[in-house]
Design a protein around this motif. Structure first.
Motif, mmCIF file in Angstrom:
data_model
loop_
_atom_site.group_PDB
_atom_site.id
_atom_site.type_symbol
_atom_site.label_atom_id
_atom_site.label_comp_id
_atom_site.label_asym_id
_atom_site.label_seq_id
_atom_site.Cartn_x
_atom_site.Cartn_y
_atom_site.Cartn_z
ATOM 1 N N VAL A 45 7.623 -22.597 -17.273
ATOM 2 C CA VAL A 45 6.565 -21.789 -16.662
ATOM 3 C C VAL A 45 5.996 -22.475 -15.417
ATOM 4 C CG1 VAL A 45 4.230 -20.875 -17.006
ATOM 5 C CG2 VAL A 45 5.953 -20.594 -18.786
ATOM 6 N N SER A 46 5.793 -23.784 -15.504
ATOM 7 C CA SER A 46 5.213 -24.501 -14.358
ATOM 8 C C SER A 46 6.132 -24.469 -13.147
ATOM 9 C CB SER A 46 4.903 -25.954 -14.750
ATOM 10 O OG SER A 46 6.095 -26.653 -15.067
ATOM 11 N N ARG A 47 7.432 -24.347 -13.380
ATOM 12 C CA ARG A 47 8.389 -24.366 -12.268
ATOM 13 C C ARG A 47 8.704 -22.979 -11.726
ATOM 14 N NH1 ARG A 47 13.352 -28.418 -12.828
ATOM 15 N NH2 ARG A 47 13.284 -27.957 -10.608
ATOM 16 N N VAL A 48 8.708 -21.957 -12.578
ATOM 17 C CA VAL A 48 9.183 -20.648 -12.112
ATOM 18 C C VAL A 48 8.072 -19.636 -11.894
ATOM 19 C CG1 VAL A 48 11.349 -21.007 -13.348
ATOM 20 C CG2 VAL A 48 9.558 -19.623 -14.411
ATOM 21 N N LEU A 49 6.888 -19.892 -12.453
ATOM 22 C CA LEU A 49 5.829 -18.898 -12.345
ATOM 23 C C LEU A 49 4.956 -19.190 -11.125
ATOM 24 C CD1 LEU A 49 4.672 -16.392 -13.661
ATOM 25 C CD2 LEU A 49 3.211 -17.850 -15.065
ATOM 26 N N ASN A 50 5.410 -18.728 -9.982
ATOM 27 C CA ASN A 50 4.703 -18.972 -8.729
ATOM 28 C C ASN A 50 4.300 -17.643 -8.104
ATOM 29 O OD1 ASN A 50 5.020 -21.965 -8.517
ATOM 30 N ND2 ASN A 50 7.188 -21.401 -8.565
ATOM 31 N N ILE A 51 3.414 -16.937 -8.786
ATOM 32 C CA ILE A 51 2.966 -15.632 -8.317
ATOM 33 C C ILE A 51 1.787 -15.812 -7.368
ATOM 34 C CG2 ILE A 51 1.999 -13.412 -9.036
ATOM 35 C CD1 ILE A 51 3.374 -13.815 -11.716
ATOM 36 N N PRO A 52 1.843 -15.232 -6.199
ATOM 37 C CA PRO A 52 0.710 -15.367 -5.264
ATOM 38 C C PRO A 52 -0.568 -14.811 -5.887
ATOM 39 C CG PRO A 52 2.627 -14.407 -4.173
ATOM 40 C CD PRO A 52 2.943 -14.435 -5.621
ATOM 41 N N HIS A 53 -1.661 -15.533 -5.697
ATOM 42 C CA HIS A 53 -2.946 -15.064 -6.228
ATOM 43 C C HIS A 53 -4.055 -15.377 -5.242
ATOM 44 C CE1 HIS A 53 -6.148 -14.051 -9.018
ATOM 45 N NE2 HIS A 53 -6.730 -15.207 -8.727
ATOM 46 N N LYS A 54 -4.874 -14.392 -4.977
ATOM 47 C CA LYS A 54 -6.045 -14.580 -4.133
ATOM 48 C C LYS A 54 -7.259 -14.676 -5.040
ATOM 49 C CE LYS A 54 -8.713 -12.556 -0.343
ATOM 50 N NZ LYS A 54 -8.839 -11.416 0.587
ATOM 51 N N ARG A 55 -7.918 -15.817 -5.017
ATOM 52 C CA ARG A 55 -9.050 -16.041 -5.896
ATOM 53 C C ARG A 55 -10.131 -14.988 -5.661
ATOM 54 N NH1 ARG A 55 -11.871 -20.332 -8.628
ATOM 55 N NH2 ARG A 55 -14.102 -19.900 -8.622
ATOM 56 N N VAL A 56 -10.647 -14.447 -6.766
ATOM 57 C CA VAL A 56 -11.725 -13.466 -6.723
ATOM 58 C C VAL A 56 -13.021 -14.176 -7.084
ATOM 59 C CG1 VAL A 56 -12.584 -11.280 -7.659
ATOM 60 C CG2 VAL A 56 -10.114 -11.660 -7.440
ATOM 61 N N ASP A 57 -14.003 -14.066 -6.225
ATOM 62 C CA ASP A 57 -15.269 -14.762 -6.461
ATOM 63 C C ASP A 57 -16.157 -13.953 -7.397
ATOM 64 O OD1 ASP A 57 -14.690 -16.990 -4.882
ATOM 65 O OD2 ASP A 57 -15.234 -15.911 -3.050
ATOM 66 N N HIS A 58 -15.892 -14.068 -8.670
ATOM 67 C CA HIS A 58 -16.721 -13.440 -9.700
ATOM 68 C C HIS A 58 -17.287 -14.529 -10.606
ATOM 69 C CE1 HIS A 58 -15.919 -9.363 -8.699
ATOM 70 N NE2 HIS A 58 -14.622 -9.401 -8.979
ATOM 71 N N ARG A 59 -18.419 -14.251 -11.193
ATOM 72 C CA ARG A 59 -18.941 -15.179 -12.192
ATOM 73 C C ARG A 59 -18.349 -14.815 -13.549
ATOM 74 N NH1 ARG A 59 -22.833 -12.742 -15.291
ATOM 75 N NH2 ARG A 59 -23.741 -10.806 -14.472
ATOM 76 N N VAL A 60 -18.265 -15.807 -14.424
ATOM 77 C CA VAL A 60 -17.728 -15.596 -15.764
ATOM 78 C C VAL A 60 -18.820 -15.005 -16.646
ATOM 79 C CG1 VAL A 60 -16.667 -16.698 -17.764
ATOM 80 C CG2 VAL A 60 -16.155 -17.529 -15.461
ATOM 81 N N ASP A 61 -18.484 -13.979 -17.377
ATOM 82 C CA ASP A 61 -19.455 -13.266 -18.225
ATOM 83 C C ASP A 61 -19.653 -14.022 -19.544
ATOM 84 O OD1 ASP A 61 -21.097 -11.377 -19.374
ATOM 85 O OD2 ASP A 61 -19.476 -9.983 -19.860
ATOM 86 N N TYR A 62 -20.391 -15.127 -19.469
ATOM 87 C CA TYR A 62 -20.608 -15.944 -20.666
ATOM 88 C C TYR A 62 -21.442 -15.203 -21.713
ATOM 89 C CZ TYR A 62 -18.853 -19.878 -17.914
ATOM 90 O OH TYR A 62 -18.063 -20.709 -17.149
ATOM 91 N N LEU A 63 -22.445 -14.440 -21.261
ATOM 92 C CA LEU A 63 -23.284 -13.699 -22.212
ATOM 93 C C LEU A 63 -22.445 -12.663 -22.962
ATOM 94 C CD1 LEU A 63 -26.061 -13.068 -23.401
ATOM 95 C CD2 LEU A 63 -26.428 -11.455 -21.502
ATOM 96 N N GLY A 64 -21.573 -11.971 -22.226
ATOM 97 C CA GLY A 64 -20.700 -10.999 -22.881
ATOM 98 C C GLY A 64 -19.784 -11.655 -23.891
ATOM 99 N N ALA A 65 -19.240 -12.841 -23.541
ATOM 100 C CA ALA A 65 -18.362 -13.562 -24.465
ATOM 101 C C ALA A 65 -19.127 -13.969 -25.726
ATOM 102 C CB ALA A 65 -17.780 -14.790 -23.778
ATOM 103 N N ALA A 66 -20.383 -14.416 -25.549
ATOM 104 C CA ALA A 66 -21.196 -14.822 -26.703
ATOM 105 C C ALA A 66 -21.497 -13.628 -27.606
ATOM 106 C CB ALA A 66 -22.491 -15.471 -26.219
ATOM 107 N N MET A 67 -21.848 -12.488 -26.997
ATOM 108 C CA MET A 67 -22.157 -11.304 -27.798
ATOM 109 C C MET A 67 -20.905 -10.736 -28.467
ATOM 110 S SD MET A 67 -25.383 -11.015 -27.698
ATOM 111 C CE MET A 67 -25.344 -12.825 -27.648
ATOM 112 N N LEU A 68 -19.768 -10.837 -27.778
ATOM 113 C CA LEU A 68 -18.511 -10.404 -28.394
ATOM 114 C C LEU A 68 -18.216 -11.254 -29.627
ATOM 115 C CD1 LEU A 68 -15.964 -8.614 -28.253
ATOM 116 C CD2 LEU A 68 -14.904 -10.408 -26.861
#
Length: 561
Positions: free
Chosen positions: A202-225
């Motif tokens: 995976v480290s060698r073949v999985l080179n998919i272009p990705h543009k970082r999205v500036d979002h915050r992580v929904d920690y409250l949602g994860a806690a409530m889930l």
């Protein structure tokens, strides 16, 4: 992996960011290894758990090892989906494999059942990302119209693991030691070499272009889930033992309801930053598709749960033999997923396949609801092919429908949602159907004994000196002599049937078979609900662009303006 193969996987095949068939297969090799880890682990552990619990002197608490894994795997699935949309698939997939391997190593060195349960929880944290991210990555590199062809490889891994797992689990559990290490520990340690290979590939073949999205992580949602799901999953696993209406079960269910309500409020407040954005449910395709994933999960896992039990308890097969006897199911999955994938790629139509698949599953379960002790294995195997075909037509197509309905920026969370709802359905279905099975089996066995009392063979067994002299028959003989006060063998351990006189064992087998018939019937009725719902699923035209191509087109359009 050669350097040329690595370069082939890394470089787009054409100007719009698409990959060639060969390049897709190179990336797919790493994804399949990761998925094999998660799919194989579930079946190999279940086949060996009884031996593991004996070795760790924790037979009465062994369910917590399964519950811990289930909780962390279910909760982490949507979290991986959201994080992969923000940070990219590759780092999250490598993290999932690494965490899974750490958990596997900890399982392999556990000295008691509590340590094993904790290690299984770590394993589950990794497993939550292995399956869902594999489908999301495939969506990034393959257009929806072509995707079903490649998803067939995933179904093949899923089906193969359902056979190899019990065989390998039974093999390792039966060894006292292997290269100086307890045999049962290899059930977990075998993951290490496979996982290390997966990490490298995976480290060698999985080179998919990705543009970082500036979002915050929904920690409250994860806690409530977590607050909503942990009590629910614990009750699903332990409710039958505690009693569904006990104070403990009802308290946890109430806590779960509160958590789910708070989760909905948290997601509404988070908007697009949400772990599971509520706006996605405004689409009928997303909502109906995931409702179908849930119901199919209930019927599939709940119904199939009784099949290995039937083969082992009623037909007397060992876990290894039961795994091999499930080969027709795997054959059905592989053939149906391959045919449907090819036809979807050629015609662009897909809704017909889950319609046929759900109908096939209903027919299979209704036929199974009439099997008995003397039903020939060839008939059971033939119905397995039908059931496998139904699964092969449903599972990949429902994921495809959900993926095709969302923009590329939501691909991770949408794919994870499909896995999440199917996993939740499977968990609740397994708990509900086990409750049905053990709720009726006692009465069915009692009815079988009353019927057997008039049988010449059964009465002859009760007076046979050989039968009377065998200590293995004593619990049943005492039960027949003293009625309910005689107690009888515990159904928590059915190995006594292997040593019981066949004439005395027959009522037990008939009782179990009758109870399993009820489970299959209920499973078939649940799938009728799915068959009604599938007609409300809108068939949107399949896109001819992969996730990478769609994002590249969006970027070009934005630059043009």
């Amino acid at each position: 992996m050669s350097d040329s193969a690595t370069r082939a996987a890394a470089a787009p095949a054409d100007s719009d960011g698409g990959l060639s068939h060969r390049q897709v297969l190179v990336v797919l090799s790493g994804l399949l290894l990761g998925m094999l880890l998660a799919a194989l682990d579930q079946t190999i552990v279940s086949a060996a758990m009884r031996t593991i619990a004996d070795q760790l002197h924790g037979q009465t608490i062994q369910a917590w090892a399964t519950t811990a894994y289930l909780i962390t795997a279910t909760i982490s699935t949507p979290i991986y989906g959201k994080l992969s949309d923000i940070y990219g698939r590759r780092p999250m997939y490598l993290a999932a494999i690494s965490i899974f391997l750490i958990g596997s190593a900890l399982c392999g060195i556990s000295s008691n059942m509590y340590e094993l349960a904790g290690a299984r929880a770590v394993q589950g944290l990794g497993a939550g990302g292995l399956m869902s991210l594999a489908f999301a990555i495939l969506a990034d590199i393959v257009p929806p119209r072509e995707r079903s062809r490649y998803q067939g490889y995933f179904m093949a891994v899923f089906g193969t693991s359902s056979v190899l797992g019990p065989v390998a689990g039974g093999f390792f559990a039966g060894l006292n030691d292997f290269v100086g290490i307890d045999g049962w520990r290899w059930v977990f340690l075998i993951n290490l070499p496979v996982g290390i290979i997966a990490l490298v590939v995976v480290s060698r073949v999985l080179n998919i272009p990705h543009k970082r999205v500036d979002h915050r992580v929904d920690y409250l949602g994860a806690a409530m889930l977590s607050l909503g799901l942990v009590p629910l999953l614990v009750v699903a696993e332990q409710g039958r033992e505690w009693g569904w209406t006990s104070f403990t079960s009802l308290s946890l269910i109430a806590l779960s309801v509160i958590g789910i309500v708070l989760f909905i409020f948290a997601e509404r407040r988070a908007g697009d930053e949400a772990l599971l954005p509520l706006r996605l449910f405004r689409s009928s395709v997303f909502s109906v598709g995931n409702a179908l994933n849930f119901i199919v999960g209930v019927g599939m896992f709940g119904g199939l749960l009784s099949l290995p039990l039937y083969l082992q308890i009623v037909k007397g097969a060992s876990p290894t033999e039961a795994g091999l006897l499930m080969l027709p199911l795997t054959f059905g999955i592989m053939v149906a997923s391959g045919v449907s994938g090819s036809m979807t790629a050629r015609t662009g139509r897909y809704k017909v396949f889950p319609i046929i698949g759900i109908a096939a599953m209903i027919v299979a379960m209704l036929v199974w609801s009439n099997i008995g002790v003397d039903t020939p294995l060839w008939l059971t195997s033939a119905v397995m092919v039908l059931m496998g075909a139904g699964l092969g037509l449903c599972m990949q197509t429902l994921v495809l429908a959900v993926q095709n309905d969302v923009p590329p920026s939501d691909m991770g969370v949408a794919t994870a949602s499909a896995t999440f709802f199917r996993q939740m359905g499977g968990t609740i279905g397994a708990a509900a159907f086990l409750s049905v099975l053990f709720g009726v089996v006692g009465d069915r066995i009692a009815d079988s004994f009353r019927t057997a009392a008039g049988s010449v063979d059964f009465r002859a067994a009760l007076s046979d000196p050989t039968v009377l002299a065998n200590p293995a028959n004593r619990p049943v003989l005492d039960m027949m002599q003293n009625g309910a006060a005689g107690g009888g063998p515990s159904l928590d351990d059915t190995t006594f049937l292997n040593h019981l006189d066949p004439r005395l064992a027959r009522p037990f087998l008939e009782g179990f078979s009758s109870a399993m018939d009820t489970v299959f019937l209920v499973g078939g009725l649940v799938m009728v609900g799915a068959f009604i719902l599938i007609w409300f699923l809108k068939e949107k035209p399949l896109s001819t662009q992969s996730g990478m191509q769609a994002r590249a087109a969006e970027a070009r359009a934005a630059a043009a303006h």
